[in-house]
Design a protein around this motif. Structure first.
Motif, PDB file in Angstrom:
ATOM      1  N   ASP A   5       0.728  -1.361   0.011  1.00 10.84           N
ATOM      2  CA  ASP A   5       0.087  -0.144  -0.352  1.00 10.84           C
ATOM      3  C   ASP A   5       0.845   1.270  -0.263  1.00 10.84           C
ATOM      4  OD1 ASP A   5      -2.218  -1.657   0.343  1.00 10.84           O
ATOM      5  OD2 ASP A   5      -2.046  -2.017   2.187  1.00 10.84           O
ATOM      6  N   ARG A   6       2.190   1.421  -0.335  1.00  7.39           N
ATOM      7  CA  ARG A   6       3.029   2.275   0.765  1.00  7.39           C
ATOM      8  C   ARG A   6       3.867   2.568  -0.287  1.00  7.39           C
ATOM      9  NH1 ARG A   6       3.107  -0.700   6.220  1.00  7.39           N
ATOM     10  NH2 ARG A   6       5.577  -0.906   4.798  1.00  7.39           N
ATOM     11  N   ARG A   7       4.549   3.713  -0.667  1.00  8.89           N
ATOM     12  CA  ARG A   7       5.208   4.234  -2.440  1.00  8.89           C
ATOM     13  C   ARG A   7       6.283   5.134  -1.545  1.00  8.89           C
ATOM     14  NH1 ARG A   7       3.077   5.865  -7.233  1.00  8.89           N
ATOM     15  NH2 ARG A   7       5.586   6.470  -8.178  1.00  8.89           N
ATOM     16  N   ILE A   8       7.297   5.686  -1.217  1.00  6.53           N
ATOM     17  CA  ILE A   8       7.327   6.950  -0.857  1.00  6.53           C
ATOM     18  C   ILE A   8       8.141   8.007  -2.349  1.00  6.53           C
ATOM     19  CG2 ILE A   8       9.098   5.859   0.572  1.00  6.53           C
ATOM     20  CD1 ILE A   8      11.414   6.161  -0.604  1.00  6.53           C
ATOM     21  N   ALA A   9       8.735   9.823  -1.982  1.00  5.30           N
ATOM     22  CA  ALA A   9       9.412  10.110  -3.576  1.00  5.30           C
ATOM     23  C   ALA A   9      10.124  10.870  -2.478  1.00  5.30           C
ATOM     24  CB  ALA A   9       7.902  11.068  -3.581  1.00  5.30           C
ATOM     25  N   LEU A  10      11.314  11.330  -3.789  1.00  5.05           N
ATOM     26  CA  LEU A  10      12.033  10.978  -3.240  1.00  5.05           C
ATOM     27  C   LEU A  10      11.819  13.191  -2.997  1.00  5.05           C
ATOM     28  CD1 LEU A  10      14.894  11.767  -3.040  1.00  5.05           C
ATOM     29  CD2 LEU A  10      15.086  12.249  -5.134  1.00  5.05           C
ATOM     30  N   GLY A  11      12.249  13.414  -1.591  1.00  2.00           N
ATOM     31  CA  GLY A  11      11.630  15.421  -0.905  1.00  2.00           C
ATOM     32  C   GLY A  11      13.241  15.724  -1.202  1.00  2.00           C
ATOM     33  N   LEU A  12      12.705  17.197  -2.100  1.00  2.00           N
ATOM     34  CA  LEU A  12      14.334  17.908  -2.793  1.00  2.00           C
ATOM     35  C   LEU A  12      13.934  19.311  -1.583  1.00  2.00           C
ATOM     36  CD1 LEU A  12      13.439  17.409  -6.372  1.00  2.00           C
ATOM     37  CD2 LEU A  12      14.778  16.356  -4.865  1.00  2.00           C
ATOM     38  N   TYR A  13      13.181  19.344  -0.590  1.00  2.41           N
ATOM     39  CA  TYR A  13      13.267  20.617   0.466  1.00  2.41           C
ATOM     40  C   TYR A  13      14.916  20.919   1.033  1.00  2.41           C
ATOM     41  CZ  TYR A  13      12.177  23.348   4.715  1.00  2.41           C
ATOM     42  OH  TYR A  13      12.473  24.636   5.440  1.00  2.41           O
ATOM     43  N   ARG A  14      15.406  19.793   1.640  1.00  2.00           N
ATOM     44  CA  ARG A  14      17.012  20.051   2.214  1.00  2.00           C
ATOM     45  C   ARG A  14      17.655  19.497   1.110  1.00  2.00           C
ATOM     46  NH1 ARG A  14      16.679  21.076   7.564  1.00  2.00           N
ATOM     47  NH2 ARG A  14      14.518  20.779   8.593  1.00  2.00           N
ATOM     48  N   ALA A  15      17.839  19.116   0.282  1.00  2.00           N
ATOM     49  CA  ALA A  15      18.565  17.771  -0.184  1.00  2.00           C
ATOM     50  C   ALA A  15      18.184  17.870  -1.940  1.00  2.00           C
ATOM     51  CB  ALA A  15      18.612  16.920   0.032  1.00  2.00           C
ATOM     52  N   GLY A  16      18.877  19.347  -2.626  1.00  2.00           N
ATOM     53  CA  GLY A  16      18.498  19.588  -3.614  1.00  2.00           C
ATOM     54  C   GLY A  16      18.847  18.447  -5.100  1.00  2.00           C
ATOM     55  N   PRO A  17      18.017  17.863  -6.195  1.00  2.00           N
ATOM     56  CA  PRO A  17      18.293  16.383  -6.878  1.00  2.00           C
ATOM     57  C   PRO A  17      19.711  16.570  -7.631  1.00  2.00           C
ATOM     58  CG  PRO A  17      17.212  18.612  -8.196  1.00  2.00           C
ATOM     59  CD  PRO A  17      17.503  18.939  -6.928  1.00  2.00           C
ATOM     60  N   THR A  18      19.790  15.121  -7.903  1.00  2.00           N
ATOM     61  CA  THR A  18      21.016  15.769  -8.380  1.00  2.00           C
ATOM     62  C   THR A  18      21.243  13.996  -9.232  1.00  2.00           C
ATOM     63  OG1 THR A  18      22.302  13.630  -6.446  1.00  2.00           O
ATOM     64  CG2 THR A  18      23.062  15.921  -5.967  1.00  2.00           C
ATOM     65  N   ARG A  19      21.883  14.058 -10.286  1.00  2.00           N
ATOM     66  CA  ARG A  19      21.779  12.602 -10.944  1.00  2.00           C
ATOM     67  C   ARG A  19      21.945  11.259 -10.345  1.00  2.00           C
ATOM     68  NH1 ARG A  19      20.237  11.979 -16.612  1.00  2.00           N
ATOM     69  NH2 ARG A  19      20.530  10.422 -17.174  1.00  2.00           N
ATOM     70  N   PRO A  20      23.065  11.094  -9.254  1.00  2.00           N
ATOM     71  CA  PRO A  20      22.866   9.767  -9.362  1.00  2.00           C
ATOM     72  C   PRO A  20      21.544  10.048  -8.342  1.00  2.00           C
ATOM     73  CG  PRO A  20      25.417  11.036  -8.754  1.00  2.00           C
ATOM     74  CD  PRO A  20      24.300  12.234  -9.397  1.00  2.00           C
ATOM     75  N   VAL A  21      21.309  10.770  -7.425  1.00  2.00           N
ATOM     76  CA  VAL A  21      20.219   9.752  -6.920  1.00  2.00           C
ATOM     77  C   VAL A  21      19.219   9.903  -7.682  1.00  2.00           C
ATOM     78  CG1 VAL A  21      18.612  10.996  -4.784  1.00  2.00           C
ATOM     79  CG2 VAL A  21      21.184  11.173  -4.607  1.00  2.00           C
ATOM     80  N   LEU A  22      18.553  11.035  -8.365  1.00  5.64           N
ATOM     81  CA  LEU A  22      17.512  10.379  -9.025  1.00  5.64           C
ATOM     82  C   LEU A  22      17.726   9.173  -9.726  1.00  5.64           C
ATOM     83  CD1 LEU A  22      17.561  14.419 -10.987  1.00  5.64           C
ATOM     84  CD2 LEU A  22      15.730  12.476  -8.806  1.00  5.64           C
ATOM     85  N   GLU A  23      18.851   8.755 -10.952  1.00  6.19           N
ATOM     86  CA  GLU A  23      19.090   7.159 -11.100  1.00  6.19           C
ATOM     87  C   GLU A  23      18.719   6.136  -9.926  1.00  6.19           C
ATOM     88  OE1 GLU A  23      23.231   7.299 -11.880  1.00  6.19           O
ATOM     89  OE2 GLU A  23      22.637   8.609 -14.414  1.00  6.19           O
ATOM     90  N   ARG A  24      19.457   6.529  -8.910  1.00  4.92           N
ATOM     91  CA  ARG A  24      19.196   5.197  -8.328  1.00  4.92           C
ATOM     92  C   ARG A  24      18.211   5.063  -7.792  1.00  4.92           C
ATOM     93  NH1 ARG A  24      22.526   2.793  -4.633  1.00  4.92           N
ATOM     94  NH2 ARG A  24      23.519   2.300  -5.812  1.00  4.92           N
ATOM     95  N   ALA A  25      17.126   6.057  -7.426  1.00 11.20           N
ATOM     96  CA  ALA A  25      15.395   6.623  -7.489  1.00 11.20           C
ATOM     97  C   ALA A  25      14.624   5.541  -8.096  1.00 11.20           C
ATOM     98  CB  ALA A  25      15.228   8.040  -7.311  1.00 11.20           C
ATOM     99  N   LEU A  26      15.196   5.669  -9.290  1.00 13.36           N
ATOM    100  CA  LEU A  26      14.662   5.046 -10.782  1.00 13.36           C
ATOM    101  C   LEU A  26      14.838   3.281 -10.342  1.00 13.36           C
ATOM    102  CD1 LEU A  26      14.361   7.330 -13.403  1.00 13.36           C
ATOM    103  CD2 LEU A  26      12.778   6.838 -12.718  1.00 13.36           C
TER     104      LEU A  26
END
Length: 281
Positions: A5-26
């Motif tokens: 029933d659950r999902r997470i989203a990458l929150g960008l409030y404290r940490a701005g987006p970076t390509r490595p984190v977005l790649e790992r997210a997917l």
């Protein structure tokens, strides 16, 4: 509560987006990011586009409007302009747009909601909602909102006070919100010493594989209150992998119910006053 029933989203409030984190997210199944018009000194949408590049088409984007250079403003025309600008920068309509922290101007909420509902009807966003850090001030105006939000975003986790949890649930009921999402499951600091003295494992169903403290806290946050998605921030791919695994950890509904009841009992008279305000408002 089951992990399916659950999902997470990458929150960008404290940490701005970076390509490595977005790649790992997917890679680990995190296909949503949560940002806002004012994040990154009002450059958050552009930073996301720059970091994501060709990945952006695979990412669901939620954003928020309400904070502007010079101050907070829920004027409908200004909200609409911000939503339109977000779409222009992203190259497509945002998937979800929230009224950002309307507790700063509760009386402006009804018109703000009408503005976002009109944005949705005009194709400037696919869905809209309300993101509130403290839903208590919004209860008195909820009945004045004539449109139904698709999503309500509230704080989640063991650091949230009982009356605030209850108010979020009452707000969802009054406004007939379609979904409830969570934010700030670690109260802004997952390494705060306060967490080291808390045995979050008592909330988990027995017989599961061992999990880290952070995974247990995030799993519990999905149930306190019940939310289908939580925005979590990190700039470390390995940490995101750890958190993504928490969505499959099962939480004891009985223990969560007992905990919420204990919070209400500890609130005492304040809890009763909140209940009276909810029922009489």
């Amino acid at each position: 509560m089951r992990g399916a029933d659950r999902r997470i989203a990458l929150g960008l409030y404290r940490a701005g987006p970076t390509r490595p984190v977005l790649e790992r997210a997917l890679e680990v199944g995190v296909t949503a990011v949560d940002t806002a018009y004012n994040y990154g000194r009002y450059q958050g949408h552009r930073a996301l586009v720059k970091a994501a590049g060709d990945l952006l088409d695979r990412i669901e984007v939620s954003t928020k409007v309400g904070y502007f250079p010079g101050g907070y403003d829920l004027t409908p025309a200004r909200l609409r302009a911000a939503v339109a600008e977000a779409g222009e920068v992203l190259g497509r309509a945002p998937d979800t747009v929230f009224v950002h922290n309307p507790e700063h101007d509760p009386d402006g909420l009804p018109a703000a909601c009408e503005a976002l509902a009109t944005c949705q009807a005009d194709g400037l966003c696919r869905a809209w909602g309300i993101a509130t850090w403290n839903p208590l001030p919004l209860l008195r105006v909820a009945a004045s909102v004539a449109v139904r939000p698709d999503v309500l975003m509230v704080r989640a986790g063991l650091a949230v006070l009982g009356p605030v949890l209850d108010a979020g649930e009452h707000l969802r009921s009054r406004m007939a919100a379609g979904e409830v999402w969570g934010m700030a499951p670690f109260a802004g600091n997952p390494s705060d010493p306060v967490w080291s003295g808390l045995d979050t494992g008592v909330f988990l169903e027995p017989g599961q594989e061992p999990v880290s403290s952070a995974q247990a806290r995030l799993a519990v946050a999905f149930a306190v209150p019940a939310v289908s998605r939580i925005a979590v921030g990190t700039n470390r791919p390995d940490h995101l992998t750890e958190l993504a695994a928490a969505t499959s950890v099962d939480v004891s509904n009985d223990t969560v119910h007992a905990y919420r009841q204990l919070l209400r009992e500890q609130a005492g008279g304040r809890g009763k006053e909140t209940a009276h305000a909810v029922h009489d408002g």
